[in-house]
Enzyme design. Structure first.
Site, PDB file in Angstrom:
ATOM      1  N   HIS A   1       0.645  -1.451   0.130  1.00  0.00           N
ATOM      2  CA  HIS A   1      -0.061   0.301   0.090  1.00  0.00           C
ATOM      3  C   HIS A   1       0.548   1.586   0.118  1.00  0.00           C
ATOM      4  CE1 HIS A   1      -3.775   2.022   2.145  1.00  0.00           C
ATOM      5  NE2 HIS A   1      -3.205   3.060   1.329  1.00  0.00           N
TER       6      HIS A   1
ATOM      7  N   GLU B   1     -11.453   3.581   5.613  1.00  0.00           N
ATOM      8  CA  GLU B   1     -10.241   4.339   6.327  1.00  0.00           C
ATOM      9  C   GLU B   1     -10.866   5.790   7.030  1.00  0.00           C
ATOM     10  OE1 GLU B   1      -8.253   6.747   3.352  1.00  0.00           O
ATOM     11  OE2 GLU B   1      -6.194   7.483   4.731  1.00  0.00           O
TER      12      GLU B   1
ATOM     13  N   HIS C   1      -9.391   0.994  -1.031  1.00  0.00           N
ATOM     14  CA  HIS C   1      -9.567   1.390  -0.299  1.00  0.00           C
ATOM     15  C   HIS C   1     -10.857   1.521   0.410  1.00  0.00           C
ATOM     16  CE1 HIS C   1      -5.462   3.108  -1.201  1.00  0.00           C
ATOM     17  NE2 HIS C   1      -5.769   4.432  -0.533  1.00  0.00           N
TER      18      HIS C   1
ATOM     19  N   HIS D   1       1.564   4.953  -2.330  1.00  0.00           N
ATOM     20  CA  HIS D   1       1.049   5.347  -3.656  1.00  0.00           C
ATOM     21  C   HIS D   1       1.929   6.403  -4.154  1.00  0.00           C
ATOM     22  CE1 HIS D   1      -3.636   5.444  -2.644  1.00  0.00           C
ATOM     23  NE2 HIS D   1      -2.814   5.330  -1.366  1.00  0.00           N
TER      24      HIS D   1
ATOM     25  N   ASP E   1       1.621   4.539   2.926  1.00  0.00           N
ATOM     26  CA  ASP E   1       0.794   4.908   1.940  1.00  0.00           C
ATOM     27  C   ASP E   1       1.585   6.271   1.067  1.00  0.00           C
ATOM     28  OD1 ASP E   1      -1.854   5.282   1.347  1.00  0.00           O
ATOM     29  OD2 ASP E   1      -3.030   7.271   3.720  1.00  0.00           O
ATOM     30  N   ASP E   2       1.326   7.253   1.757  1.00  0.00           N
ATOM     31  CA  ASP E   2       2.236   8.629   1.329  1.00  0.00           C
ATOM     32  C   ASP E   2       3.424   9.075   1.894  1.00  0.00           C
ATOM     33  OD1 ASP E   2       0.001   9.011  -1.525  1.00  0.00           O
ATOM     34  OD2 ASP E   2      -1.401   8.314   0.837  1.00  0.00           O
TER      35      ASP E   2
HETATM   36  N1  ADE Z   1      -4.977   8.777  -1.998  1.00  0.00           N
HETATM   37  C1  ADE Z   1      -3.845   8.990  -1.755  1.00  0.00           C
HETATM   38  N2  ADE Z   1      -3.449   8.644  -0.127  1.00  0.00           N
HETATM   39  C2  ADE Z   1      -4.700   7.827  -0.204  1.00  0.00           C
HETATM   40  C3  ADE Z   1      -5.523   7.740   1.005  1.00  0.00           C
HETATM   41  N3  ADE Z   1      -5.231   7.457   2.284  1.00  0.00           N
HETATM   42  N4  ADE Z   1      -6.634   7.283   1.179  1.00  0.00           N
HETATM   43  C4  ADE Z   1      -7.496   7.758   0.049  1.00  0.00           C
HETATM   44  N5  ADE Z   1      -6.944   7.826  -1.347  1.00  0.00           N
HETATM   45  C5  ADE Z   1      -5.872   8.601  -1.179  1.00  0.00           C
HETATM   46 ZN    ZN Z   2      -3.908   4.524   0.437  1.00  0.00          ZN
END
Ligand code: ADE
Ligand code: ZN
Length: 333
Positions: free
Chosen positions: A18, A199, A196, A20, A277-278
């Protein structure tokens, strides 16, 4: 002790399931690319950019994430971005990565989907002897299902470079049921399916991702915990959750990591994994996530080993490579 934990985590073979790719764009690289491409950024300096990464919720993050992605224009940009992520992942002990990309973020700005995919794939090939990787094409759920179908069709010439389809962006108000058609089309085209869910959205969205979309893994899934029968189902059907603790903390899903439910899921036999994630926006790559959640929830080496084993088992790798990587984990711990 913390240095010791960090060393142990980095040496532990693992898969990242996971991340992006647009969320790995570090401000330094963003400024370099924006200058190269004549793109105006909303911030004057790298420091100012990092200082703005103070989020209230998912949407406040997404607003900046989509702005940052505007720096990405050429095939070289996408290739440089992927190369930097993969180098980072290798140094964190990642042996295999399944990486989301958001083509609509780029095609909406007039960038050809081939530019995006060819750039990403070039960097993947360059380090394939050190790390295996797969691409997951994500549909943006704040856009209509018709746009998702369009982007899936546009991606078909690059079908051989993409392993799976996912669903991301603003969750609340955009339930999985809206995307039944594009997911059906993706399944028919032979893609693996993830989404997703849970969340910020309710447990009901996790059920929807499973039942309406046929998702094989749930990205995040923290809010499924509200539904006891659903937790039992996740465990008995071995549906993996790709959790991202630092993301959850920074987006205020669990402002205090010590309140995170990852360990409760583990104790109930759910296939939990830890991911980043990011990482550029949240300030932590995958090893940082393992270390942070281990410290917050007092996880021991056996829990960390389970998380690594889960990441391999929940991946879309074939049995032979799974067996090799599982043996590596076993020999290490
Ligand atoms: N796009 C990038 N990160 C995300 C996240 N945590 N949740 C939903 N969309 C995303
Ligand atoms: Zn994500």
């Amino acid at each position: 002790m913390s240095e010791q934990l960090n060393g142990f985590v980095k040496g532990l073979a693992k898969a990242e399931l996971h991340v992006h790719i647009e969320g790995t764009l570090e401000p330094e690289m963003m400024f370099e690319m924006a200058a190269r491409n004549g793109v105006r950024l909303p911030f004057a300096t790298v420091e100012e950019t990092r200082a703005a990464y103070d989020f209230d919720d998912l949407q406040s993050f997404l607003d900046l994430y989509y702005l940052g992605a505007e720096a990405l224009v050429s095939e070289r940009d996408f290739s440089d971005l992927m190369a930097a992520y993969l180098r980072r992942a290798i140094s964190d002990g990642v042996r295999h990565a399944e990486i989301f990309f958001d083509p609509q973020t780029h095609t909406e700005r007039g960038i050809d989907i081939g530019t995006v995919i060819e750039g990403l794939a070039k960097a993947q090939r360059e380090v394939e002897s050190e790390i295996s990787s797969m691409l997951i094409l994500c549909f943006l759920r704040h856009l209509p299902a018709s746009a998702a179908i369009e982007v899936l069709e546009a991606a078909m010439p690059y079908r051989h470079l993409i392993s799976a389809v996912g669903l991301d962006s603003s969750e609340v108000g955009n339930p999985p049921e809206l995307f039944i058609e594009p997911f059906r089309a993706a399944k028919e085209a032979g893609f693996r399916l993830v989404a997703h869910a849970g969340e910020e959205g309710p447990a009901e969205y996790v059920r929807g991702a499973l039942d309406a979309l046929g998702a094989e893994r749930i990205d995040h899934g923290v809010n499924a915990y509200q539904d006891d029968a659903l937790v039992k189902r996740l465990a008995s059907e071995k549906i993996a959750l790709t959790m991202c603790p630092i993301s959850n903390q920074r987006l205020k899903v669990f402002p205090d990591l010590r309140k995170h439910n990852l360990k409760q899921y583990l104790d109930r036999g759910v296939v939990v994994t830890v991911n980043s994630d990011d990482p550029s926006y949240f300030g932590g790559y995958i090893a940082d996530n393992y270390v942070a959640i281990a410290a917050a929830l007092e996880l021991g080496k056996n829990d960390l080993k389970t998380l690594a084993i889960n990441s391999i088992n929940a991946s879309f790798l074939g049995d032979e490579r799974k067996t090799t990587l599982l043996a590596e984990i076993d020999a290490y711990v």
